[in-house]
Design an enzyme around this catalytic site. Sequence first.
Site, PDB file in Angstrom:
ATOM      1  N   ARG A 278       0.869  -1.288  -0.059  1.00 31.00           N
ATOM      2  CA  ARG A 278       0.017   0.280   0.400  1.00 31.00           C
ATOM      3  C   ARG A 278       0.781   1.495   0.572  1.00 31.00           C
ATOM      4  NH1 ARG A 278      -0.232  -3.074   4.534  1.00 31.00           N
ATOM      5  NH2 ARG A 278       0.266  -2.007   6.463  1.00 31.00           N
ATOM      6  N   LYS A 517      -8.406 -15.926   2.781  1.00 26.80           N
ATOM      7  CA  LYS A 517      -7.387 -16.612   1.783  1.00 26.80           C
ATOM      8  C   LYS A 517      -7.334 -17.534   2.433  1.00 26.80           C
ATOM      9  CE  LYS A 517      -4.309 -12.729   0.760  1.00 26.80           C
ATOM     10  NZ  LYS A 517      -3.070 -11.559   0.934  1.00 26.80           N
TER      11      LYS A 517
HETATM   12  O1  F6P Z   1      -4.673  -7.988   0.664  1.00 22.76           O
HETATM   13  C1  F6P Z   1      -3.527  -7.921   0.988  1.00 22.76           C
HETATM   14  C2  F6P Z   1      -2.536  -7.587   0.142  1.00 22.76           C
HETATM   15  O2  F6P Z   1      -1.124  -8.224   0.691  1.00 22.76           O
HETATM   16  C3  F6P Z   1      -1.877  -6.282   0.320  1.00 22.76           C
HETATM   17  O3  F6P Z   1      -1.062  -5.875   1.056  1.00 22.76           O
HETATM   18  C4  F6P Z   1      -1.098  -6.064  -0.875  1.00 22.76           C
HETATM   19  O4  F6P Z   1      -1.423  -4.776  -1.277  1.00 22.76           O
HETATM   20  C5  F6P Z   1      -2.192  -6.860  -1.480  1.00 22.76           C
HETATM   21  O5  F6P Z   1      -1.979  -8.491  -1.474  1.00 22.76           O
HETATM   22  C6  F6P Z   1      -1.798  -7.256  -3.281  1.00 22.76           C
HETATM   23  O6  F6P Z   1      -0.749  -8.545  -2.965  1.00 22.76           O
HETATM   24  P1  F6P Z   1       1.066  -8.092  -3.714  1.00 22.76           P
HETATM   25  O7  F6P Z   1       1.182  -7.002  -4.472  1.00 22.76           O
HETATM   26  O8  F6P Z   1       1.180  -9.285  -3.971  1.00 22.76           O
HETATM   27  O9  F6P Z   1      -0.384  -9.239  -5.587  1.00 22.76           O
END
Ligand code: F6P
Length: 550
Positions: A278, A517
Site C-alpha cells: 500500500r 484467504k
Molecule cells: O490484501 C493483502 C495484500 O497483501 C495487500 O497488502 C497487497 O497490496 C495486496 O494483497 C496485493 O499483493 P501483491 O502485490 O503481492 O499481489
Amino acid sequence: MANTESTALAAGTVVDRTPEWAALAAHHAEISGVTLRKLFADDPGRADSFTVEADGLRLDYSKNIVTARTVELLLALARRAGLGARIEAMFGGERINVTENRPVLHVALRTPLGTSIHVDGVDVVPEVHAVLDRMSAFCDRVRSGVWTGATGEHITTVVNIGIGGSDLGPAMAYQALRDYSDRSIAVRFVSNVDPTDIWEATHDLDPARTLFIVASKTFTTLETLANARAARAWLTAALGQDAVAHHFVAVSTNAEKVAEFGIDTANMFEFWDWVGGRYSMDSAIGLALMVAIGPHHFREMLAGFHAMDVHFRNTPFERNLPVLLGVLGLWYRDFFGAQSHAVLPYSQYLDRFPAYLQQLDMESNGKSVDLAGRPVPVPTGPVVWGTPGTNGQHAYFQLLHQGTTVVPADFIGFLAPNHPGVGDVDQHVLLMANFFAQTEALAFGRTAEEVAAEGVDAGLVPHRTFAGNRPTNTLLAPKLTPFALGQLVALYEHKVFTQGVVWGVNSYDQWGVELGKVLAGRIIPELTDPSASPRHDSSTNALINLFRSV
Ligand code: F6P
C-alpha cells in the site's frame, strides 16, 4: 522541543497510562462543550494561528475543536510515544516492521540520487534510480511506438492487472493525473477475481494493440494470477503463444514466479520487500501510470512525495502537516469516540483518492494489538471513506450536518482548475463556493434563534437548525499537478505513520487479510469436487451446498 528529543514510552508502558494521555482526557472534559463559534469569536487571529503550509500545500485546521493548549497536549503525547525517534528509525532503514522483520523504506523510492539509505549495508538509492531509469526507457518506447505488439502494431491500451496496493495506487493516480496523460494510450485496471472484471476490460480490445502489466509484489496473489491467466488465454487465442513476450510485462519482487508464469524477466521491473504494497505506487508498481503520464511527470510526482518527506522529517511538530493531521485524527478517534473519518476531495479527478486511502489507512492501522502483541487499550484506526464533492453533498452530507454522529472530515481543494470550463459559467467558482460553504456550515451551523428570525414556521425550526461544531480540516493546493498529488499521498502516508506510533501498532503488516484467504483456499475444492463434503458450520455448509446444487 526538537522533534528528536523524544521522551519515548518506557518499555511496558502503554499510551493511555501516560501523564500526557491523562492530561488530554482532563482537557477533553474541559473543552468538549466549547463551540467553534465561541473559539472564533474569542480569537480574531484563529485562522492564521491554525494554518500551516508545506511547499504550497496549505492546511487550515482552525475549524477543529481545539485550542492552542489542545495542540500542545496532543504533540506532547506524540513526543511521549517517541515519534521523533521513530521517524528517524524509518528514514534510517531500521527494521521497524517487526512482525515481518523488514525496514519500511517507501521514502527511499523518491529520494534523489546523491543521498544514501542503507539496508543491510547496501545503499538502495542507486538501485531505486536504476529501476526508475529502466521504467522510463520502457515507457518512452511504448509511448513512442518503438515497443510494438507481436504483429508490429503500436500499443494503444495498457491493462494493469493487480489488486490492493498493486492496483489502488496506480488506478487512483491515473485518474487523478488524466490531465497530464497521453490520450492516445488508454490504461485500464483489472483487480477483482470476479470474471466480469477481466471480461469487461478486454472484450472490446484488439489483442495486437494491448499490453498487460501484471503487478504483484509476491506474484502469488490469487486474484492477480487468475486474471493474468485469463488475459494470457485471451491473448494467445488470438495471436499464439509466442505473442506473450510482446504483450506481457511484470512488476514484482519475485523473479522466479514471474518466469514460471512465462514472462521474460528481462521485462520485469523490480521493487523490494522493504516497500509495503500500500506504499508502493511510487515504485515500479506505478509503471502503468508512468506509461500514461510519461517519465517526466512521474518524476515530478516523486518530487512532491520527497518534498513532503523532507517536511515531515525536519519540520517542528507544531508546523508539521502530517503530524498535525495525525494527532487531530487521534483526538477525535480516542477522545470524542469518532468511528469514521471522511476524505472529501473537491476534484472529480480525485474520485479514487478515498478508496486508495482506505487501504493505506485501514490496512495499516486497523489493528488491535501493539508491537509487543498486547491488546491496544484505546480505539485505533477509523473507518475511512468519502467521495468527491459536490456529489456527496447530494447524498450523505445530510448526516454530516444533522446526524447524531460526528464525522471529522478532510476537505481537499485546488485554487486553480485543470479545465476552465466551457461556456459562460465558471464551474470552478461554483465548485469552490461549495467547498468553502460546507466547512463553514459544518463548523458554525445555524441556531434555532437564527432560523426563527428568518420567519420559519415554529414547527419547522428544529428541522432547519444545524448544531454546527462538526470538525473539518481544509487542505488547499495551488492546482492538481503531479507534484501536488505526490505531496498529498505522502502527507497521508506520514499521517498514518504518526497515528501508528502513538497507538503503538505495527502499521506495516496486514495479518488480518490472511484468514479469509486460507478459508477460501479450503473452500475452492469443495465448490468444484462433487465428492468433497463441506466441513464448516451449518450456515457455511448450507450456503456451499446451495452453490453446488445449481
Ligand atoms: O490484501 C493483502 C495484500 O497483501 C495487500 O497488502 C497487497 O497490496 C495486496 O494483497 C496485493 O499483493 P501483491 O502485490 O503481492 O499481489
